[in-house]
Design a protein around this motif. Structure first.
Motif, PDB file in Angstrom:
ATOM      1  N   THR A   1      10.030 -21.382  11.994  1.00 39.95           N
ATOM      2  CA  THR A   1      10.913 -20.446  12.776  1.00 39.95           C
ATOM      3  C   THR A   1      11.587 -19.501  11.734  1.00 39.95           C
ATOM      4  O   THR A   1      12.143 -19.772  10.962  1.00 39.95           O
ATOM      5  CB  THR A   1      11.778 -21.520  13.410  1.00 39.95           C
ATOM      6  OG1 THR A   1      10.951 -22.260  14.388  1.00 39.95           O
ATOM      7  CG2 THR A   1      12.785 -20.714  14.414  1.00 39.95           C
ATOM      8  N   ILE A   2      11.790 -18.324  12.399  1.00 39.96           N
ATOM      9  CA  ILE A   2      12.506 -17.098  11.744  1.00 39.96           C
ATOM     10  C   ILE A   2      13.314 -16.520  12.523  1.00 39.96           C
ATOM     11  O   ILE A   2      13.118 -16.338  13.669  1.00 39.96           O
ATOM     12  CB  ILE A   2      11.583 -16.391  10.762  1.00 39.96           C
ATOM     13  CG1 ILE A   2      10.635 -15.429  11.564  1.00 39.96           C
ATOM     14  CG2 ILE A   2      10.663 -17.103   9.739  1.00 39.96           C
ATOM     15  CD1 ILE A   2       9.536 -14.397  11.174  1.00 39.96           C
ATOM     16  N   PHE A   3      14.356 -15.426  11.871  1.00 37.88           N
ATOM     17  CA  PHE A   3      14.968 -14.544  12.759  1.00 37.88           C
ATOM     18  C   PHE A   3      14.705 -13.215  12.287  1.00 37.88           C
ATOM     19  O   PHE A   3      14.601 -12.898  11.252  1.00 37.88           O
ATOM     20  CB  PHE A   3      16.499 -15.231  12.401  1.00 37.88           C
ATOM     21  CG  PHE A   3      16.886 -16.190  12.749  1.00 37.88           C
ATOM     22  CD1 PHE A   3      17.469 -16.512  14.135  1.00 37.88           C
ATOM     23  CD2 PHE A   3      16.797 -17.369  11.955  1.00 37.88           C
ATOM     24  CE1 PHE A   3      17.801 -17.717  14.696  1.00 37.88           C
ATOM     25  CE2 PHE A   3      17.343 -18.699  12.574  1.00 37.88           C
ATOM     26  CZ  PHE A   3      17.767 -18.939  13.804  1.00 37.88           C
ATOM     27  N   VAL A   4      14.732 -12.340  13.092  1.00 41.32           N
ATOM     28  CA  VAL A   4      13.946 -10.906  13.021  1.00 41.32           C
ATOM     29  C   VAL A   4      14.846 -10.158  13.752  1.00 41.32           C
ATOM     30  O   VAL A   4      15.690 -10.264  14.770  1.00 41.32           O
ATOM     31  CB  VAL A   4      12.568 -10.908  13.459  1.00 41.32           C
ATOM     32  CG1 VAL A   4      11.555 -11.696  12.942  1.00 41.32           C
ATOM     33  CG2 VAL A   4      12.472 -11.162  15.011  1.00 41.32           C
ATOM     34  N   ALA A   5      14.828  -8.808  13.244  1.00 41.05           N
ATOM     35  CA  ALA A   5      15.628  -7.698  13.942  1.00 41.05           C
ATOM     36  C   ALA A   5      14.853  -6.359  13.777  1.00 41.05           C
ATOM     37  O   ALA A   5      14.103  -6.291  12.635  1.00 41.05           O
ATOM     38  CB  ALA A   5      17.172  -7.489  13.400  1.00 41.05           C
ATOM     39  N   ALA A   6      15.315  -5.286  14.390  1.00 34.31           N
ATOM     40  CA  ALA A   6      14.923  -4.044  14.227  1.00 34.31           C
ATOM     41  C   ALA A   6      15.272  -3.508  12.791  1.00 34.31           C
ATOM     42  O   ALA A   6      16.349  -3.887  12.347  1.00 34.31           O
ATOM     43  CB  ALA A   6      15.493  -3.317  15.098  1.00 34.31           C
TER      44      ALA A   6
ATOM     45  N   ILE B   1      10.378 -10.464  20.760  1.00 31.30           N
ATOM     46  CA  ILE B   1      10.064  -8.974  19.805  1.00 31.30           C
ATOM     47  C   ILE B   1      10.220  -8.029  20.366  1.00 31.30           C
ATOM     48  O   ILE B   1      10.879  -6.978  19.523  1.00 31.30           O
ATOM     49  CB  ILE B   1       8.474  -9.297  19.533  1.00 31.30           C
ATOM     50  CG1 ILE B   1       8.019 -10.750  18.808  1.00 31.30           C
ATOM     51  CG2 ILE B   1       8.055  -8.322  18.525  1.00 31.30           C
ATOM     52  CD1 ILE B   1       6.723 -10.911  18.321  1.00 31.30           C
ATOM     53  N   SER B   2       9.926  -7.434  21.516  1.00 31.83           N
ATOM     54  CA  SER B   2      10.101  -6.119  22.144  1.00 31.83           C
ATOM     55  C   SER B   2      11.706  -5.742  22.191  1.00 31.83           C
ATOM     56  O   SER B   2      12.000  -4.916  21.748  1.00 31.83           O
ATOM     57  CB  SER B   2       9.554  -6.323  23.557  1.00 31.83           C
ATOM     58  OG  SER B   2       8.225  -6.393  23.402  1.00 31.83           O
ATOM     59  N   LEU B   3      12.448  -6.830  22.517  1.00 29.24           N
ATOM     60  CA  LEU B   3      13.827  -6.613  22.706  1.00 29.24           C
ATOM     61  C   LEU B   3      14.529  -6.452  21.516  1.00 29.24           C
ATOM     62  O   LEU B   3      15.450  -5.703  21.138  1.00 29.24           O
ATOM     63  CB  LEU B   3      14.684  -7.796  23.535  1.00 29.24           C
ATOM     64  CG  LEU B   3      14.621  -7.231  25.101  1.00 29.24           C
ATOM     65  CD1 LEU B   3      13.297  -7.132  25.621  1.00 29.24           C
ATOM     66  CD2 LEU B   3      15.458  -8.347  25.840  1.00 29.24           C
ATOM     67  N   ALA B   4      14.148  -7.410  20.374  1.00 29.38           N
ATOM     68  CA  ALA B   4      14.496  -7.309  19.059  1.00 29.38           C
ATOM     69  C   ALA B   4      14.245  -5.903  18.488  1.00 29.38           C
ATOM     70  O   ALA B   4      14.976  -5.278  17.851  1.00 29.38           O
ATOM     71  CB  ALA B   4      13.940  -8.220  18.143  1.00 29.38           C
ATOM     72  N   ARG B   5      12.981  -5.307  18.884  1.00 34.31           N
ATOM     73  CA  ARG B   5      12.487  -4.123  18.337  1.00 34.31           C
ATOM     74  C   ARG B   5      13.480  -2.818  18.734  1.00 34.31           C
ATOM     75  O   ARG B   5      13.539  -1.721  18.076  1.00 34.31           O
ATOM     76  CB  ARG B   5      11.025  -3.931  18.748  1.00 34.31           C
ATOM     77  CG  ARG B   5      10.448  -2.724  17.946  1.00 34.31           C
ATOM     78  CD  ARG B   5       9.089  -2.807  18.579  1.00 34.31           C
ATOM     79  NE  ARG B   5       8.673  -2.650  19.829  1.00 34.31           N
ATOM     80  CZ  ARG B   5       7.601  -2.750  20.472  1.00 34.31           C
ATOM     81  NH1 ARG B   5       6.481  -3.128  19.842  1.00 34.31           N
ATOM     82  NH2 ARG B   5       7.421  -2.721  21.784  1.00 34.31           N
ATOM     83  N   ILE B   6      13.988  -3.108  19.852  1.00 37.64           N
ATOM     84  CA  ILE B   6      14.724  -1.914  20.333  1.00 37.64           C
ATOM     85  C   ILE B   6      16.442  -2.011  20.206  1.00 37.64           C
ATOM     86  O   ILE B   6      17.184  -1.369  20.676  1.00 37.64           O
ATOM     87  CB  ILE B   6      14.711  -1.685  21.822  1.00 37.64           C
ATOM     88  CG1 ILE B   6      15.156  -2.818  22.556  1.00 37.64           C
ATOM     89  CG2 ILE B   6      12.962  -1.511  22.174  1.00 37.64           C
ATOM     90  CD1 ILE B   6      14.875  -2.738  24.129  1.00 37.64           C
ATOM     91  N   GLY B   7      16.558  -2.905  19.177  1.00 34.68           N
ATOM     92  CA  GLY B   7      18.000  -3.143  18.573  1.00 34.68           C
ATOM     93  C   GLY B   7      18.859  -4.081  19.660  1.00 34.68           C
ATOM     94  O   GLY B   7      20.123  -3.737  19.446  1.00 34.68           O
ATOM     95  N   LEU B   8      18.463  -4.800  20.427  1.00 32.31           N
ATOM     96  CA  LEU B   8      19.407  -5.432  21.435  1.00 32.31           C
ATOM     97  C   LEU B   8      19.951  -7.014  20.722  1.00 32.31           C
ATOM     98  O   LEU B   8      20.805  -7.434  21.340  1.00 32.31           O
ATOM     99  CB  LEU B   8      18.708  -6.021  22.694  1.00 32.31           C
ATOM    100  CG  LEU B   8      18.301  -4.663  23.509  1.00 32.31           C
ATOM    101  CD1 LEU B   8      17.767  -5.236  24.993  1.00 32.31           C
ATOM    102  CD2 LEU B   8      19.419  -3.616  23.748  1.00 32.31           C
TER     103      LEU B   8
END
Length: 310
Positions: A167-172, A230-237
């Protein structure tokens, strides 16, 4: 019933040949055994099945009626035996798998493709659901194999390890955070978090881990799909909690980046489960062995292995 079935087999062969001697040769038994079997069957049914002639025997009207049904029934039995033989040889059959969308796409897809290529006559069905759901499917007999993420009771399940997950935490890349900083649990919990919905086993596992350390997490966004995380993290939400092995495509392209933490959540595992005491079908057993073989190749230093994720 087993005794009567054998009597019917003898009756059918005599009716087919019209001769007791010829029937005895085909059945590899004595003429007297054939005659005794016919006599026994006639006594049980309380009808006369054959009449004698100088050329052999012929069916009575009652015998003709019985022969129509027996011929059909024995034909069905033979067809069933042939189908079983084909199933053992994987020339026919059905394989029903229970797995989540994410496990299906990121772990099973390439393996299903290879299995279908090798055994094109096996019909494959997939029932999607969380770990708890697919295990319920397994108990209800709706699937042959369940792919689950929780630790399973070996007294209940025959469990085969497939892959460890982290488990990891990711952001844009442009998200307002410091990717060089090692975040604490409290700092992670303060971000607008994007998590899977509560019924997902990985979400429960994450919450339990944080609670054990005195930290409560409140997501900003809850989703039913790992890909959407992933998609929502990718757009900075916000900051998404994802499975590293199932996020290799986004991480590899750099559209999401992992945050450093001063804690490490213990890994989990995807396991392949069947019920103890229940013999898998030929197709299910072969697929389980196929998965185990592919896992050995995947972790062989001489082979390369990559997860895929859209």
């Amino acid at each position: 019933m087993a005794v009567k079935l054998e009597l019917y087999r003898v009756f059918h062969e005599v009716a087919r040949m019209g001769n007791i001697s010829a029937a005895a040769q085909n059945l590899f038994i004595s003429q007297s055994a054939v005659s005794q079997s016919i006599k026994q069957l006639e006594e049980q049914l309380q009808v006369r099945l054959f009449s004698r002639s100088t050329k052999g025997v012929y069916l009575t009207s009652e015998g003709k009626l019985l022969q129509e049904y027996i011929s059909h029934a024995l034909g069905l039995i033979q067809s069933g035996e042939e189908k079983l033989a084909q199933s053992r040889q994987l020339l026919t059959g059905e394989l029903i798998i229970g797995a989540s969308d994410t496990v299906t796409k990121t772990y099973l897809l390439s393996r299903l493709e290879a299995f279908h290529r090798d055994y094109p006559d096996i019909r494959i069905r997939i029932l999607n659901g969380t770990s708890h759901m697919v295990l319920d499917y397994l108990h209800a007999g709706q699937v042959d194999i369940a792919f689950a993420s929780d630790d399973q009771d070996p007294a209940v399940y025959d469990v085969r390890h497939c892959v460890d997950t982290h488990t990891i935490f990711v952001a844009a890349p442009d998200y307002p955070c410091d990717f060089s900083h090692a975040y604490s649990m409290e700092e992670i919990a303060a971000f607008p978090l994007i998590l899977l919905e509560r019924k997902a086993s990985s979400r429960l596992y994450l919450e339990q881990y944080f609670q054990q350390h005195g930290v409560t997490i409140q997501p900003e966004i809850e989703l039913g799909s790992h890909n959407l995380l992933i998609s929502l993290a990718r757009i900075g939400l916000g900051v998404a909690c994802v499975t590293e092995e199932f996020s290799q495509s986004g991480l590899g392209r750099g559209v999401i980046l992992p945050l450093r933490t001063d804690f490490t959540i213990p890994p989990r595992a995807v396991t392949m489960c069947t019920l103890q005491g229940v013999t898998p079908t030929s197709a299910a057993k072969r697929f389980m062995d196929f998965i185990s073989e592919s896992n050995k190749m995947a972790y062989d230093p001489g082979h390369s292995y990559h997860f895929t994720n859209g």
